[in-house]
Scaffold this motif. Structure first.
Motif, PDB file in Angstrom:
ATOM      1  N   GLU A 108       0.789  -1.229   0.000  1.00 28.85           N
ATOM      2  CA  GLU A 108       0.000   0.000   0.000  1.00 28.85           C
ATOM      3  C   GLU A 108       0.824   1.284   0.000  1.00 28.85           C
ATOM      4  N   ALA A 109       2.085   1.188  -0.374  1.00 28.14           N
ATOM      5  CA  ALA A 109       2.898   2.385  -0.585  1.00 28.14           C
ATOM      6  C   ALA A 109       3.128   2.517  -2.081  1.00 28.14           C
ATOM      7  N   PRO A 110       3.175   3.722  -2.589  1.00 29.55           N
ATOM      8  CA  PRO A 110       3.376   3.887  -4.030  1.00 29.55           C
ATOM      9  C   PRO A 110       4.768   3.442  -4.447  1.00 29.55           C
ATOM     10  N   PRO A 111       4.965   3.140  -5.716  1.00 28.59           N
ATOM     11  CA  PRO A 111       6.288   2.736  -6.188  1.00 28.59           C
ATOM     12  C   PRO A 111       7.218   3.934  -6.326  1.00 28.59           C
ATOM     13  N   ALA A 112       8.477   3.638  -6.634  1.00 29.06           N
ATOM     14  CA  ALA A 112       9.462   4.708  -6.812  1.00 29.06           C
ATOM     15  C   ALA A 112       9.272   5.426  -8.145  1.00 29.06           C
ATOM     16  N   ILE A 113       8.436   4.874  -9.015  1.00 34.38           N
ATOM     17  CA  ILE A 113       8.145   5.517 -10.305  1.00 34.38           C
ATOM     18  C   ILE A 113       7.129   6.632 -10.065  1.00 34.38           C
ATOM     19  N   MET A 114       7.482   7.853 -10.439  1.00 30.84           N
ATOM     20  CA  MET A 114       6.556   8.967 -10.278  1.00 30.84           C
ATOM     21  C   MET A 114       5.502   8.944 -11.378  1.00 30.84           C
ATOM     22  N   SER A 115       4.237   8.914 -10.980  1.00 24.99           N
ATOM     23  CA  SER A 115       3.137   8.994 -11.934  1.00 24.99           C
ATOM     24  C   SER A 115       2.006   9.783 -11.295  1.00 24.99           C
ATOM     25  N   LEU A 146     -17.969  16.849  -9.913  1.00 18.89           N
ATOM     26  CA  LEU A 146     -16.693  16.178 -10.080  1.00 18.89           C
ATOM     27  C   LEU A 146     -15.890  16.192  -8.786  1.00 18.89           C
ATOM     28  N   LEU A 147     -16.244  17.084  -7.886  1.00 19.69           N
ATOM     29  CA  LEU A 147     -15.521  17.196  -6.627  1.00 19.69           C
ATOM     30  C   LEU A 147     -15.482  15.843  -5.920  1.00 19.69           C
ATOM     31  N   ASP A 148     -14.323  15.187  -5.989  1.00 16.18           N
ATOM     32  CA  ASP A 148     -14.049  13.956  -5.254  1.00 16.18           C
ATOM     33  C   ASP A 148     -15.012  12.817  -5.585  1.00 16.18           C
ATOM     34  N   ASN A 149     -15.450  12.731  -6.845  1.00 14.97           N
ATOM     35  CA  ASN A 149     -16.329  11.619  -7.182  1.00 14.97           C
ATOM     36  C   ASN A 149     -15.585  10.507  -7.909  1.00 14.97           C
ATOM     37  N   THR A 150     -14.273  10.574  -7.899  1.00 20.09           N
ATOM     38  CA  THR A 150     -13.478   9.532  -8.528  1.00 20.09           C
ATOM     39  C   THR A 150     -12.937   8.573  -7.475  1.00 20.09           C
ATOM     40  N   ASP A 151     -12.572   7.377  -7.896  1.00 24.39           N
ATOM     41  CA  ASP A 151     -12.014   6.400  -6.970  1.00 24.39           C
ATOM     42  C   ASP A 151     -10.585   6.807  -6.614  1.00 24.39           C
ATOM     43  N   ARG A 152     -10.052   6.202  -5.572  1.00 20.76           N
ATOM     44  CA  ARG A 152      -8.683   6.466  -5.169  1.00 20.76           C
ATOM     45  C   ARG A 152      -7.766   5.387  -5.744  1.00 20.76           C
ATOM     46  N   ASN A 153      -6.502   5.708  -5.890  1.00 14.02           N
ATOM     47  CA  ASN A 153      -5.510   4.735  -6.331  1.00 14.02           C
ATOM     48  C   ASN A 153      -4.363   4.770  -5.342  1.00 14.02           C
ATOM     49  N   ARG A 154      -4.327   3.754  -4.480  1.00 15.69           N
ATOM     50  CA  ARG A 154      -3.309   3.738  -3.430  1.00 15.69           C
ATOM     51  C   ARG A 154      -1.905   3.506  -3.971  1.00 15.69           C
ATOM     52  N   THR A 155      -1.813   3.049  -5.220  1.00 12.17           N
ATOM     53  CA  THR A 155      -0.487   2.793  -5.774  1.00 12.17           C
ATOM     54  C   THR A 155       0.088   4.010  -6.484  1.00 12.17           C
ATOM     55  N   SER A 156      -0.660   5.103  -6.511  1.00 11.02           N
ATOM     56  CA  SER A 156      -0.174   6.307  -7.187  1.00 11.02           C
ATOM     57  C   SER A 156       0.588   7.197  -6.212  1.00 11.02           C
ATOM     58  N   PRO A 157       1.788   7.600  -6.559  1.00 10.80           N
ATOM     59  CA  PRO A 157       2.524   8.496  -5.668  1.00 10.80           C
ATOM     60  C   PRO A 157       1.989   9.921  -5.656  1.00 10.80           C
ATOM     61  N   PHE A 158       1.292  10.325  -6.726  1.00  6.86           N
ATOM     62  CA  PHE A 158       0.809  11.702  -6.832  1.00  6.86           C
ATOM     63  C   PHE A 158      -0.582  11.649  -7.449  1.00  6.86           C
ATOM     64  N   ALA A 159      -1.595  11.757  -6.619  1.00  6.61           N
ATOM     65  CA  ALA A 159      -2.969  11.532  -7.074  1.00  6.61           C
ATOM     66  C   ALA A 159      -3.826  12.775  -6.870  1.00  6.61           C
ATOM     67  N   PHE A 160      -4.698  13.045  -7.831  1.00  8.17           N
ATOM     68  CA  PHE A 160      -5.688  14.111  -7.654  1.00  8.17           C
ATOM     69  C   PHE A 160      -6.890  13.521  -6.931  1.00  8.17           C
ATOM     70  N   THR A 161      -7.302  14.162  -5.869  1.00  8.38           N
ATOM     71  CA  THR A 161      -8.378  13.605  -5.036  1.00  8.38           C
ATOM     72  C   THR A 161      -9.560  14.571  -4.913  1.00  8.38           C
ATOM     73  N   GLY A 162      -9.901  15.208  -5.994  1.00  4.03           N
ATOM     74  CA  GLY A 162     -11.129  15.997  -6.031  1.00  4.03           C
ATOM     75  C   GLY A 162     -10.940  17.483  -5.973  1.00  4.03           C
ATOM     76  N   ALA A 198       2.083  16.820 -24.052  1.00  5.26           N
ATOM     77  CA  ALA A 198       3.466  16.628 -23.608  1.00  5.26           C
ATOM     78  C   ALA A 198       3.568  15.796 -22.334  1.00  5.26           C
ATOM     79  N   SER A 199       2.569  15.922 -21.454  1.00  2.07           N
ATOM     80  CA  SER A 199       2.656  15.258 -20.147  1.00  2.07           C
ATOM     81  C   SER A 199       1.841  13.979 -20.064  1.00  2.07           C
ATOM     82  N   LYS A 200       1.334  13.518 -21.198  1.00  4.71           N
ATOM     83  CA  LYS A 200       0.441  12.357 -21.180  1.00  4.71           C
ATOM     84  C   LYS A 200       1.120  11.128 -20.569  1.00  4.71           C
ATOM     85  N   GLY A 201       2.421  11.020 -20.728  1.00  2.00           N
ATOM     86  CA  GLY A 201       3.135   9.852 -20.234  1.00  2.00           C
ATOM     87  C   GLY A 201       3.138   9.707 -18.730  1.00  2.00           C
ATOM     88  N   ILE A 202       2.927  10.785 -17.996  1.00  2.00           N
ATOM     89  CA  ILE A 202       2.974  10.721 -16.530  1.00  2.00           C
ATOM     90  C   ILE A 202       1.646  10.256 -15.952  1.00  2.00           C
TER      91      ILE A 202
END
Length: 729
Positions: A407-414, A455-471, A531-535
């Motif tokens: 439950e910790a994100p990987p070292a890969i930044m996404s 849209l405010l916080d109506n998306t699921d969470r992703n515990r494997t993401s190091p940098f996540a938008f949460t609403g 340009a940033s689609k890969g992240i």
């Protein structure tokens, strides 16, 4: 040591919850009572000086000497009324903890008579010894002088310990030659840079915006363990984590601890540290069981980022001190136990205007959503461009154990944005080049007004993401539980400031070419989306497939600290920090050196502790038990009972010999590797040697020790076991 283990277990069984006396006062009434806040300032300062101080704080201008004297006098009066006898400049050196040197209000006047004294000069600046703090070569050992300088944006507070009260004044800490030797000074600079960059972009949408502040909410995960059990584990005492320990039959696999009933002793501890935190103005709102046994979390409401960082540093200290009263030890190491969840410190980051708008919250009107997209997409682009810097900002020996584990994100930044926003960005990429005719509703035609308010916080969470938008905020989940958040927030603030400045320059250039402002904004945002689609990644960050895919996208996967820290000294990073006046080249290289040295020292301490425990505790215990088995087999054979049982015992004796031999051989090799590494002069090369050659032996030694734990009689085993550490409270 086996005796110590069982005595510790006896003590644990006798523990009762410490009674926490109710104050009979509502939390809202006692909140901030030990803080020299606006209310205390207004009550103790002349109105003229109070207004001047507030003006200086809001405008970021130096505090006049007369104002400093008035503040000092008011602080002293307020603090002494609360029983304070001493004051200290409270700062955050590059050790990772806080520091303080106490001075008494007591003084002698010119006639030799005793008085209580505290001048503006003592408030604004002090000179603690700087030679013994990490400096990365900025200072010579014999050059001791350093300065602490008052940070008026973070209010002073009173700490009550051992029946005494001390006035604590938050400060920055710099060398005699001016270089920053702390975490706060660069953070303040980055906040100023981000505010100006964000303010300039806000003018496209709302001319009434005069201030933009960075807000931060820091979730704090931690483990607790009984103090007696902690003291009976030398590895916990010396390194903060267990170097040995076989996984118990029951760990976290039943998921029965998460959000479960809080144990009574732990609950009493929580009540106690929450009450002290409340008096110090730390707005804690949440407490709950975390996933791993004996793991918990507390979280405050969001506040100004500088204050949030100060409060988190203070909170860790409060938790540690209060835990002693409850016969607990708080474990803030990112991975104190192998095989179960580690602990992080999720940083919930956002931008807010003085008009009450969260710049990372979608709005109800198309124009508001265009503003949201400007800041949202610019942040994602910044993370894409400077992902390696973000990875470096969270790098440490302890966090290396956690990243990519349970439950910790990987070292890969996404970046995770959720399916709805992902589709919005894809739509923007697809439609932004549509021809616009006079009278067209550009918001409708470009899909911008399709962003619903819900849209405010109506998306699921992703515990494997190091940098996540949460609403309505981004959550940087990769920060370690023991870290000073200033490091990661300084980097994040700086890279977003850089991106916003470039965004405005690009938009202005298109406007000068005659393009409508909204069209120019969308065109630049579309370029950023492409340009940033890969992240952007919505899937499982733990999977091997993601590692391969990330590599194909050009994303770095740097699992170890020495290599991750290289990002700090690349030319583009040095130029970035220099442009925004965050770090000079000297300061940046000094911090790189300090972080490498910290890594080396921590692995060195772990190596020495592991060798000591293995050779002086584990091997003698195993050999002693083996001798018992040999005596048993000899006795059976003398009685003519050389049967199947004795053969099983002989196999155990041989297995013990193999593991003892492996442990001794590996420890000897580890010591040799350490000696070789210590002779390497270049700090980076030495850190890599510790990572690749010294640390290389850890898992092999541990594997054999943990196997012996299963073979040696429980009554003889010297170390407190995992089932005792994680389930006894």
């Amino acid at each position: 040591m086996a005796i110590l283990r069982f005595k510790a277990l006896e003590l644990v069984d006798q523990r009762k919850p410490v009674t926490v006396a109710s104050t009979g006062v509502r939390r809202s009434d006692s909140f901030g009572k030990n803080v020299f806040n606006l209310e205390a300032m207004r009550a103790n300062m002349p109105g003229e000086y109070f207004k001047k101080l507030q003006s200086a704080i809001k405008q970021g201008t130096p505090v006049e000497r007369s104002v400093a004297d008035a503040v000092a006098s008011a602080m002293k009066t307020w603090a002494m009324a609360k029983g304070a006898t001493h004051y200290t400049h409270w700062f955050q050196p590059l050790t990772g903890s806080t520091a303080e040197k106490h001075d008494s209000f007591f003084d002698l006047n010119s006639d030799g008579r005793p008085i209580e004294n505290f001048k503006g000069s003592a408030l604004v600046q002090q000179e603690p010894d700087a030679s013994s703090f990490p400096n990365g070569g900025i200072r010579n050992t014999f050059e001791a002088r350093g300065y602490t300088a008052w940070d008026p944006t973070s209010p002073a507070f009173i700490i009550e310990t051992a029946g005494a009260s001390t006035l604590c004044i938050p400060t920055i800490f710099v060398a005699y030659t001016g270089e920053a030797l702390d975490y706060k000074a660069p953070l303040l600079k980055s906040l100023a840079a981000l505010e100006q960059a964000a303010l300039d972009v806000c003018q496209y949408f709302d001319k009434d915006v005069n201030r933009v502040s960075t807000t931060l909410g820091i979730e704090q995960e931690y483990f607790v363990v009984d103090k007696a059990l902690y003291d009976a584990r030398p590895d916990l005492v010396m390194t903060g984590r267990t170097l040995f320990g076989h996984a118990p039959a029951k760990g976290q696999q039943l998921e029965d601890h998460y959000f479960g009933s809080i144990p009574s002793r732990v609950h009493a501890f929580m009540l106690d540290f929450e009450e002290e935190s409340n008096r110090l103005g730390i707005p804690l709102r949440t407490r709950h069981n975390e996933v791993a046994p004996n793991q918990y979390e507390c979280a405050p409401t969001f506040e100004d980022a500088n204050l949030a960082v100060d409060h988190n540093q203070l909170l860790m200290d409060i938790m540690d001190r209060v835990a002693e009263k409850h016969n607990f030890k708080v474990l803030l190491h990112e991975k104190p136990y192998a095989g179960v969840n580690g602990s992080g410190k999720h940083n919930n980051w956002a931008l807010s205007t003085d008009t009450g708008v969260n710049l990372l919250a979608p709005g109800r009107r198309p124009k508001e959503n265009l503003q949201f997209l400007a800041f949202f997409i610019s942040t994602i682009t910044a993370v894409h461009r400077y992902g390696d810097l973000l990875r470096a900002s969270i790098a440490s020996a302890s966090n290396d154990h956690r990243l990519g584990a349970n439950e910790a994100p990987p070292a890969i930044m996404s970046v995770f944005v959720g399916s709805q926003l992902d589709s919005v960005l894809n739509e923007l990429e697809r439609t932004a080049k549509l021809p616009l005719d006079k009278g067209d509703n550009i918001y409708l035609k470009l899909g911008i007004d399709k962003i619903p308010a819900i849209l405010l916080d109506n998306t699921d969470r992703n515990r494997t993401s190091p940098f996540a938008f949460t609403g309505n905020k981004f959550e940087f989940r990769a920060v370690g539980s023991s870290a000073n958040c200033s490091s990661s927030m300084t980097v994040l603030n700086t890279i977003v400031a850089e991106q916003l400045i470039e965004f405005k320059a690009s938009v202005d250039a298109l406007i000068e070419q005659g393009k409508k402002k909204e069209v120019a904004i969308v065109e630049v945002l579309r370029e950023y989306v492409i340009a940033s689609k890969g992240i952007r990644f919505e899937g499982n960050g733990y999977s091997d497939e993601w590692k391969d895919e990330a590599a194909s996208r050009g994303l770095s996967n740097i699992p170890t600290t020495p290599q991750a820290l290289d990002a700090f000294i690349r030319e583009d990073a040095a130029a970035l920090f220099d442009r925004h006046n965050i770090f000079s080249h000297v300061e940046l290289h000094a911090r790189h050196e300090i972080l490498l040295e910290d890594y080396i020292k921590k692995i060195q301490i772990e190596s020495r502790t592991m060798g000591d425990l293995a050779v002086n505790h584990i091997i003698p215990t195993a050999v002693a038990y083996q001798t018992k088995l040999i005596t048993n087999v000899r006795g059976l054979r003398e009685l003519g009972l050389d049967d199947e049982y004795s053969q099983v015992t002989v196999d155990t004796i041989k297995a013990i010999s193999r593991h003892v031999s492996t442990i001794k051989t590996q420890v000897d090799e580890m010591v040799k590797a350490r000696k070789v590494a210590n002779k390497i002069e270049d700090t980076r090369d030495r850190a890599i040697a510790y990572c690749d050659t010294v640390k290389l032996h850890f898992d092999t030694i541990r594997r054999s020790v943990d196997k012996l734990e299963l073979m040696v009689s429980d009554e003889d085993w010297p170390l407190v076991k995992y089932r005792e550490l994680m389930f006894r409270h």
